[in-house]
Design an enzyme around this catalytic site. Sequence first.
Site, short mmCIF file in Angstrom:
data_model
loop_
_atom_site.label_atom_id
_atom_site.label_comp_id
_atom_site.label_asym_id
_atom_site.label_seq_id
_atom_site.Cartn_x
_atom_site.Cartn_y
_atom_site.Cartn_z
N ASP A 215 45.02 -53.43 -40.88
CA ASP A 215 45.45 -52.09 -40.48
C ASP A 215 44.86 -51.86 -39.09
OD1 ASP A 215 45.77 -49.39 -40.00
OD2 ASP A 215 44.64 -48.72 -41.76
N LYS B 111 46.06 -47.89 -29.37
CA LYS B 111 47.34 -47.95 -30.07
C LYS B 111 48.38 -47.02 -29.44
CE LYS B 111 48.94 -47.73 -34.87
NZ LYS B 111 48.42 -47.60 -36.25
N GLU C 163 53.27 -49.07 -42.05
CA GLU C 163 52.10 -48.52 -42.74
C GLU C 163 52.46 -47.84 -44.06
OE1 GLU C 163 50.31 -46.26 -39.57
OE2 GLU C 163 49.80 -48.09 -38.49
N ASP D 227 50.35 -39.21 -43.94
CA ASP D 227 49.24 -39.95 -43.31
C ASP D 227 48.60 -39.10 -42.21
OD1 ASP D 227 47.57 -41.64 -41.87
OD2 ASP D 227 48.96 -43.32 -41.84
P1 ADP Z 1 43.49 -43.68 -38.01
O1 ADP Z 1 44.55 -44.03 -38.99
O2 ADP Z 1 43.97 -42.74 -36.93
O3 ADP Z 1 42.83 -44.88 -37.42
P2 ADP Z 1 41.69 -42.84 -40.18
O4 ADP Z 1 42.68 -42.88 -41.26
O5 ADP Z 1 40.62 -43.85 -40.20
O6 ADP Z 1 42.36 -42.81 -38.74
O7 ADP Z 1 41.05 -41.35 -40.21
C1 ADP Z 1 40.00 -40.98 -39.42
C2 ADP Z 1 39.79 -39.49 -39.57
O8 ADP Z 1 39.44 -39.17 -40.93
C3 ADP Z 1 38.65 -38.95 -38.71
O9 ADP Z 1 39.10 -37.78 -38.04
C4 ADP Z 1 37.58 -38.59 -39.73
O10 ADP Z 1 36.80 -37.49 -39.30
C5 ADP Z 1 38.42 -38.21 -40.93
N1 ADP Z 1 37.65 -38.27 -42.17
C6 ADP Z 1 37.01 -39.35 -42.67
N2 ADP Z 1 36.38 -39.03 -43.83
C7 ADP Z 1 36.64 -37.70 -44.06
C8 ADP Z 1 36.25 -36.77 -45.09
N3 ADP Z 1 35.47 -37.13 -46.09
N4 ADP Z 1 36.72 -35.51 -45.00
C9 ADP Z 1 37.48 -35.13 -43.95
N5 ADP Z 1 37.87 -35.95 -42.96
C10 ADP Z 1 37.45 -37.23 -43.01
MG MG Z 2 45.79 -45.04 -40.16
#
Ligand code: ADP
Ligand code: MG
Length: 615
Positions: free
Chosen positions: A24, A87, A187, A211
């Site tokens: 991913d 990205k 995805e 998402d």
């Molecule tokens: P991406 O797909 O853009 O790479 P992610 O799916 O990894 O991103 O998501 C990252 C986001 O999720 C960040 O903004 C982070 O603060 C948020 N996040 C992670 N854990 C939590 C949580 N327990 N509660 C709320 N937000 C969260």
């Molecule tokens: Mg993602």
Amino acid sequence: MAKIAIDLKSGSIKKEDNLIVGIDLGTTNSLVAYIKDGQPEVVRDPDGRSGLVPSLIYFAADQEVIVGDAARSHLVADPGRTIFSVKRLMGKSFSDLADYAHQMGYQIIQDDQDRLVKVRVDDIFFTPIELSALILRELKTRVETELDRKVDKAVITVPAYFNDAQRQATRDAGKLAGLDVLRIVNEPTAASLAYGIGLSRDDSKTIAVYDLGGGTFDISILRIEDGVFEVIATNGDTFLGGDDLDQAIVSHWETRFNLGEHTPSARQALRLEAERAKKVLSTETQFTGQSGNHTLTLSRAELETLIQPLIERTMDCCRAAMKDAGLEKQAVNEVIMVGGSTRIPYVKQTVSAYFGRPVHDELDPDEVVAAGAAIQADILAGNRKDLLLLDITPLSLGIETVGGLMDVIIPRNTKVPCGYARQYTTSVDGQKNLKIGVFQGERDLVANNRKLAEFILSDIPPMPAGIPKLEIRFQLNADGILQVTAKELRSGTSQSIMVKPQYGIDEEEMGRMLLDSIRHAEDDMQQKALAEARNEGNMMVQSAKKFVQQNSSWLTPEEISRIEEHAAELASAIEDESKDTIQARIESLNAFTTPLAHKALEVHVASAMKGQAIK
Ligand code: ADP
Ligand code: MG
């Protein structure tokens, strides 16, 4: 249908080594996963806590490149050398991004040569592909260290809305990182697979995948039928995610606790504290933290009020996607939550209320996409023989067109059953019969591919070249039987035959054909370009002749002989092997005849007007 794994580097057909990892490659975080004892396993930190590798790259002054968590502290200290959100740049030109350039701490530049954007760090220019490759290489190293073996094959996920350029850029990044990218998977499709949806042939469902990541929001509506995923609608906001929620908390604190001006690093510290508050409030109802000498508090109820307008924007996207899909909410059978920000209870409740059903949140929303990619990889590796998801046509199917070129109608790796049609026309006036040669293979010239069948569409009513509309339809059923139908659409004349593409080819031969196409790719491209130039040249010569015939009444003898000279020069160039010469002569013929063609038009218009006036 069959599947084979070939090692593109050594040229051997691999049967035993079946490890393909799932990746991913996220805007904020990236992960790698593989299948262990039939279950997806995310590669985690040495301390076993998190599998997330922040998609951050820091170029240290001493040339060292740091990827992941260790690069984070440099975001504030050395923003010009710390690259985030690569990205967003994939497959984009500078003008696509100009509006957002100010949001990046680093410099993006325009490079006229290939039009794709580049990132500048000191005097070195990096393409987004190279930067993504650095993240992929880090993931590759992690999984290799964990498994203590070499890993060189992967499936990489991309958002459903990614276009061909963005997908190709992702593929190239994989290649650059030393990975054969066996497939690019959407995805939302990966997330569905992680939940086991679409893993059985008789699954027939409509799925919504919500998402909400760090910086982006995507909603995808998928239809799964007979193990085939179809994206029926996507919507979203490429600048809406967890970062915006953090920002809302920061603004709230600034007013509420009267924090005043900050230094950049105090500001960054405040953002981090806001993110921490947000995360804590996903499981607790009250947060207390610290910034400098201020005590900061936030309750879950306050958070919900703060983020409500942002979450409402995601719901607008959901409504738009459902409208595009032409579906009522009741038609959605499963709702899947993806992305770290969907841990927030308020988000789950809002989405669940909208769709009127419980949402899938049993799996870690950070990990579902990588886990699904690993499942897809495992299917490709042939470790899940029971699955029909893999039914793809291993070699391209197409027909011969003018100049002996292969025109692909069903590309290789297309899932079956499938049907595609293309329209052609005749190249000769009054043509009554059309020979249709059906070929299989990856080479640009049919002579290098395998002939499957040939048939003739006869009784086409005589028409000038270019007028008949010939539709050639390829229908490939689940058992690998190809039906080819040719139809002249103006007259309705049609012919049809059945072909069995795989007949007589075994896996070895198929592998050889694929390898040949890779080895000869450059050769083929040149030959194809030559054949195309010749086709174009021949057409030009013919139309020049026609032009002289039709306009002999007003063309001067001088003009006629010049056109004939140019045409003769072009005709002789067509005999040679140089596409550049052909093209140059096409251009000079064109340059000479274009003003005459304009004049011809005036003459025709004038005479038509005259005709009317007499009446
Ligand atoms: P991406 O797909 O853009 O790479 P992610 O799916 O990894 O991103 O998501 C990252 C986001 O999720 C960040 O903004 C982070 O603060 C948020 N996040 C992670 N854990 C939590 C949580 N327990 N509660 C709320 N937000 C969260
Ligand atoms: Mg993602």
